[in-house]
Motif scaffolding. Structure first.
Motif, PDB file in Angstrom:
ATOM      1  N   SER A   2      10.472 -27.120  -4.960  1.00 60.09           N
ATOM      2  CA  SER A   2      10.460 -28.473  -4.444  1.00 60.09           C
ATOM      3  C   SER A   2      10.650 -28.484  -2.935  1.00 60.09           C
ATOM      4  N   THR A   6       7.939 -29.812  -0.211  1.00 61.64           N
ATOM      5  CA  THR A   6       8.353 -30.826   0.761  1.00 61.64           C
ATOM      6  C   THR A   6       8.073 -30.356   2.187  1.00 61.64           C
ATOM      7  N   THR A  10       5.465 -32.069   4.773  1.00 59.26           N
ATOM      8  CA  THR A  10       5.941 -32.470   6.104  1.00 59.26           C
ATOM      9  C   THR A  10       5.102 -31.807   7.192  1.00 59.26           C
TER      10      THR A  10
END
Length: 121
Positions: A2, A6, A10
């Motif tokens: 995860s 992420t 980003t």
């Protein structure tokens, strides 16, 4: 996993923002380039028109004085110059669309449709 996803999202988000900003800057620079070319052509045409007007005016005055001294009739010289200028005006008015349209289309279409880096992708 995860955290890795992420970080990737980003990173992708910042890369997309940088890409969009770079494209915006490119469009601004291309607009500046084309605008400066337009302005230089228009400014050059203005200078040519002003100088041509001055040359015609001085040539008319010189011809009037020459004619007046040669034939002792300044009025006839002035009327000849006036008639010549009216003739030039009528010829310009008749052919203005053909002359101006071809000039503007050739110069401005060359600037407007030149190859730019923005459409290369």
């Amino acid at each position: 996993m995860s955290d890795n996803l992420t970080e990737s999202i980003t990173g992708l988000n910042s890369a997309v923002k940088q890409y969009v900003q770079a494209r915006i800057d490119l469009v601004k620079l291309l607009f500046l380039k084309k605008t400066s070319k337009y302005m230089s052509i228009l400014f050059g045409m203005l200078i040519i028109i002003l100088l041509s007007t001055l040359v015609l005016a001085f040539a008319g005055v010189i011809f009037t004085f020459w004619y007046g001294q040669t034939y002792n009739n300044y009025l006839e010289g002035a009327l000849i110059v006036l008639g010549s200028l009216i003739f030039l005006l009528v010829v310009f008015l008749i052919f203005r669309k053909r002359l101006l349209t071809s000039f503007f289309l050739s110069n401005f279409s060359e600037i407007l449709f030149e190859d730019d880096e923005i459409d290369s992708e």
